[in-house]
Motif scaffolding. Structure first.
Motif, mmCIF file in Angstrom:
data_model
loop_
_atom_site.group_PDB
_atom_site.id
_atom_site.type_symbol
_atom_site.label_atom_id
_atom_site.label_comp_id
_atom_site.label_asym_id
_atom_site.label_seq_id
_atom_site.Cartn_x
_atom_site.Cartn_y
_atom_site.Cartn_z
ATOM 1 N N PHE A 47 0.825 -1.209 0.000
ATOM 2 C CA PHE A 47 0.000 0.000 0.000
ATOM 3 C C PHE A 47 0.861 1.261 0.000
ATOM 4 O O PHE A 47 0.628 2.188 -0.788
ATOM 5 C CB PHE A 47 -0.938 -0.008 1.203
ATOM 6 C CG PHE A 47 -1.660 1.290 1.414
ATOM 7 C CD1 PHE A 47 -2.689 1.675 0.570
ATOM 8 C CD2 PHE A 47 -1.292 2.149 2.441
ATOM 9 C CE1 PHE A 47 -3.353 2.889 0.751
ATOM 10 C CE2 PHE A 47 -1.946 3.352 2.630
ATOM 11 C CZ PHE A 47 -2.973 3.728 1.782
ATOM 12 N N VAL A 89 -4.487 3.214 6.211
ATOM 13 C CA VAL A 89 -5.081 3.792 4.999
ATOM 14 C C VAL A 89 -5.744 5.127 5.323
ATOM 15 O O VAL A 89 -5.584 6.117 4.597
ATOM 16 C CB VAL A 89 -6.101 2.812 4.375
ATOM 17 C CG1 VAL A 89 -6.945 3.513 3.305
ATOM 18 C CG2 VAL A 89 -5.384 1.612 3.765
ATOM 19 N N GLU A 210 -6.360 -0.036 -2.235
ATOM 20 C CA GLU A 210 -5.959 -0.777 -1.042
ATOM 21 C C GLU A 210 -6.402 -2.242 -1.101
ATOM 22 O O GLU A 210 -5.792 -3.105 -0.464
ATOM 23 C CB GLU A 210 -6.488 -0.112 0.230
ATOM 24 C CG GLU A 210 -7.942 0.280 0.210
ATOM 25 C CD GLU A 210 -8.172 1.736 -0.179
ATOM 26 O OE1 GLU A 210 -9.031 2.393 0.466
ATOM 27 O OE2 GLU A 210 -7.500 2.215 -1.120
#
Length: 276
Positions: A47, A89, A210
């Motif tokens: 990520f 995230v 993601e």
């Protein structure tokens, strides 16, 4: 500090630019880390690579106990410590970096549903095999999990972790499953992922999200981790587009990077997946 003040401090910290010295903490890779933790750490690394954010991988034997949530990996960015993919995230998004901003609301809901599928099926299967399959527990899990600690602490900590995971398996309805049933769940999950991916480069066509990072972390780790048998990896190998997907991400985001800077995947792992 009140919750409002904490939220304000976090918001101010998140607004600061991403530093060059950000660090991702994980257990010792060669001696200690287990399948599920390796998958989680690799998903976060992927990520951050996809976001083009610099970071250094730091391996610590007590990384699990350093983490604010008790789970790995966690990142140390400025004066903030954030653990696990979901919160990371959101933290990265607050700093102005997002992989899913281009998706519409329906696509975002679909992405979240597939991420839940991966966590509910692949992650749970990994935990089951690590802590509920007696042969794997004795030959792999106990020696690796307890390796940084002296006797009898190594056995105490491993036993506590096993008790915790087995209680979780019972709560999820997995306590009485057989290994064959768990492998069938893995196959069904891979089938759903394979159908969604199709012939696209990524799950939402030409750009990763993601979801791609999460799937890569788990599928790549399953393909390249030596367990008691190859039954788990053989389930994944039935889906050629998932293997090609892993190769693509590995080559684009990991090859040529410094292992201590951005966790270039070790050569033995690359050789194994390329032979599959």
């Amino acid at each position: 500090m009140s919750l409002v003040a904490e939220a304000f401090v976090t918001q101010i910290a998140a607004a600061e630019p991403w530093p060059e010295n950000a660090a991702l903490y994980q257990p010792l890779r060669d001696e200690q880390i287990l399948l599920s933790d390796n998958a989680a750490c690799l998903a976060v690394q992927a990520f951050l690579q996809m976001c083009n954010l610099p970071f250094q991988v730091v391996s610590r034997p007590n990384a699990e106990y350093m983490s604010p949530s008790g789970k790995v990996p966690f990142i140390h960015v400025g004066n903030q410590v954030v653990s696990e993919l979901g919160p990371i995230v959101q933290f990265v998004k607050a700093k102005g970096h997002s992989l899913s901003d281009g998706l519409d609301e329906v696509q975002k809901a679909e992405m979240k549903a597939y991420m839940e599928l991966v966590n509910n099926m692949l992650l749970t299967a990994e935990l089951y095999l690590q802590w509920c399959d007696d042969t794997t527990v004795q030959e792999i899990t106990y020696p690796r999990y307890g390796c940084p600690y002296p006797w009898p602490l190594n056995h105490v900590l491993a036993y506590q972790k096993q008790w915790e995971i087995r209680r979780k398996m019972k709560a999820l309805g997995w306590g009485n499953k057989s290994v064959d049933q768990v492998l069938e769940d893995v196959d069904q999950c891979c089938q759903a992922l394979s159908q969604r991916l199709g012939t696209q480069l990524y799950f939402f066509n030409k750009r990763p999200t993601e979801l791609d990072a999460l799937v890569f972390g788990h599928i790549f780790t399953i393909l390249t981790t030596q367990l008691i048998s190859d039954e788990l990896s053989e389930k994944v190998k039935n889906y050629s587009n998932l293997i090609a997907f892993c190769r693509r991400i590995e080559q684009h985001y990991f090859e040529g990077l410094n292992r201590d800077g951005s966790a270039r995947l070790p050569p033995p792992i690359r050789r194994k997946i390329l032979r599959s």
